[in-house]
Design an enzyme around this catalytic site. Structure first.
Site, mmCIF file in Angstrom:
data_model
loop_
_atom_site.group_PDB
_atom_site.id
_atom_site.type_symbol
_atom_site.label_atom_id
_atom_site.label_comp_id
_atom_site.label_asym_id
_atom_site.label_seq_id
_atom_site.Cartn_x
_atom_site.Cartn_y
_atom_site.Cartn_z
ATOM 1 N N LYS A 74 0.848 -1.184 0.000
ATOM 2 C CA LYS A 74 0.000 0.000 0.000
ATOM 3 C C LYS A 74 0.888 1.240 0.000
ATOM 4 C CE LYS A 74 -3.666 2.174 2.773
ATOM 5 N NZ LYS A 74 -4.592 1.997 3.923
ATOM 6 N N SER A 150 -9.112 3.309 2.956
ATOM 7 C CA SER A 150 -8.067 3.823 2.102
ATOM 8 C C SER A 150 -7.267 2.744 1.381
ATOM 9 C CB SER A 150 -7.114 4.686 2.939
ATOM 10 O OG SER A 150 -6.472 3.917 3.942
ATOM 11 N N SER A 174 -10.113 1.092 7.153
ATOM 12 C CA SER A 174 -9.489 1.056 5.824
ATOM 13 C C SER A 174 -9.048 -0.317 5.348
ATOM 14 C CB SER A 174 -8.285 2.008 5.790
ATOM 15 O OG SER A 174 -8.718 3.343 5.883
#
Length: 499
Positions: A74, A150, A174
């Site tokens: 990520k 996210s 997230s």
């Protein structure tokens, strides 16, 4: 190996094939890269490609429990020394961390092969992944919809079959929100279980943690075994249990007493398909011998939402300030929404910020009292299926007013504007169930047990007491066995842009 064969295995299965010599790491990497090149023009899940480095690593000697497994990081809180980490912001295009984060090094030591980095909203501050720096990331189940945020890029990559597992993190849902929207399994570890060093002691006042998104429970258990345990930079020690989570999956778990709360004070009318999914999950749990009782939410949810947002705004102000100092960008290099929320954070009084953080302990006491009666709290993961791309865009008139307020440095007034508050609460009302686990430091998970009548994934959420990761994983494995989801995948994504 063909792609359909590759996709038929989870990360654990692929690692076993590499270890046995039935397939090589280099073969797996080529399949993953080919798949990424095929679907990413539609999904926009990757913001950085590391094909050459991945091929070199796959050709070398790899060891560890996940040796040879293709993997994605990520683009937030998962640094590799010398590799750009944008955090979803145009201000970060030249940011090159000097150190590799501890958890990333643990993944590398386990043998994964990193193919690149996945898209995030700017500074991870939204529940959708639509950053201006990289454009909107799309959901493989319906490219007109968001994969959430996210960790949206990671979720889209796993759901579309690029990789079997990808790095994620969770500061307000997230991991679990994208898991619910993309039909994946998502476990948020409890506070301090996974290290945040060396760049931080804890992330976001201890509410944010690192994890992964997977298609199988055993993969999440295996990666938690890899990640867990404090590092030398931790503010306090978490000693990893002597028994692995993977080993725990092989033993039957106890029958649990589970409290289920369907509605939230932030959204008293969840989507009917979400409520139906919760009912089906409750029936399944009862069939499996668990006790399930309807309960009211143990939290003062409106107060919890405010106590979640105030530190978030202050944190975002600090992120903007730090990025500005590091890159010397103009204000136009940050998104308008980011600047508005950061300005509210900047204008927040220190006593109000301190009071919000202090009240986190009130929410801890509330869930602790609940867990003295129930083993787990069950809710929907989200209030509805994945929203359409752009559903939470700020309207034009509000954007004009926000720009004027920013130009006049009217931070205190921005914080009181009904339009800003309405927009923030509208966003939270779509995902009202997940923030409580972050504020209280509890482990939680989203399980892909159901879907809407239109075939979109729906998640069911479970929140456990501290140290409850094993309890969650064992229950998830039981649910996975009773109602398998691994082979429930989206129709193939066309390699053409949407929009």
């Amino acid at each position: 190996m063909r792609f359909d064969e590759y996709r038929a295995h989870d990360a654990t299965g692929l690692a076993l094939l590499v270890a046995s010599g039935d397939v090589t790491a280099a073969e797996l990497v080529e399949i993953a890269i080919t798949r990424a090149r095929e679907v990413d023009p539609t999904l926009n899940a990757l913001v950085q490609w590391q094909d050459d480095a991945a091929r070199v690593r796959a050709a070398g000697a790899l060891s560890g429990p996940m040796a040879g497994v293709p993997f994605l990081l990520k683009d937030l809180f998962q640094a590799q020394a010398g590799i750009v980490e944008t955090s979803g912001s145009r201000s970060g295009v030249s940011s090159r961390p000097r150190v590799t984060d501890t958890v990333v090094q643990r993944w590398l030591d386990a043998g994964v092969v990193v193919l690149g980095r996945t898209a995030v909203p700017e500074f991870g501050a939204k529940g959708v992944t639509e950053p201006q720096a990289h454009g909107a990331t799309r959901n493989p189940w319906d490219p007109a919809r968001t994969p959430g945020g996210s960790s949206g890029g990671s979720a889209a990559a796993v759901a579309s079959g690029i990789v079997p597992v990808a790095g994620a993190s969770d500061g307000g849902g997230s991991i679990r929100i994208p898991a619910a929207y993309c039909g994946l399994f998502g476990l948020k570890p409890g506070r301090a279980v996974v290290p945040a060093g060396p760049r931080a002691g804890e992330m976001l006042f201890g509410s944010a943690v690192t994890g992964v998104l997977t298609r199988s429970v055993r993969d999440s258990a295996a990666f938690l075994d890899i990640m867990r345990g404090s590092d030398d930079d931790a503010p306090f020690e978490f000693a990893a249990p002597s028994t692995s989570h993977v080993e725990a999956l092989g033993r039957p778990g106890p029958r649990l007493r589970i409290g289920v709360a369907a509605r939230s004070a932030l959204n008293n009318a969840p989507h009917p398909d979400v409520l139906a999914a919760l009912d089906r999950a409750r029936d399944l749990l009862v069939e499996l011998g668990h006790t399930v009782e309807e309960v009211a939410s143990p939290f003062d949810e409106e107060q919890l939402a405010r106590d979640f947002l105030v530190p978030w705004f202050v944190h975002l102000a600090a992120e903007v300030s730090s990025a500005s100092a590091a890159a010397r960008p103009t204000t136009t290099e940050f998104e308008l929404d980011t600047l508005v929320l950061a300005e509210i954070g900047r204008a927040t009084r220190a006593v109000d910020h301190d009071a919000a953080l202090a009240r986190w302990q009130d929410h801890v006491r509330a869930i602790a009292a609940f867990h003295r009666r129930f083993d787990l709290l069950m809710t929907p993961t989200t209030a509805g299926p994945a929203p359409l791309i752009g559903a939470f865009d700020t309207p034009f008139v509000e954007r004009v007013g926000a720009r004027l307020a920013l130009a006049l440095r009217l931070g205190p007034i921005l914080g009181r504007l009904g339009a800003v508050q309405d927009a923030v609460m509208r966003s939270l009302s779509a995902v009202p169930y997940t923030q409580s686990a972050n504020l209280t430091g509890r482990p939680a998970m989203s399980v892909p047990l159901s879907e809407t009548v239109d075939g979109l994934p729906v998640g069911v959420h479970f929140l456990a007491p501290p140290g409850g990761e094993t309890r969650l994983l064992v229950l998830a494995a039981e649910l996975e066995s009773a109602r398998p989801w691994f082979d429930r995948i989206p129709a193939d994504v066309l390699s053409e842009r949407v929009g």
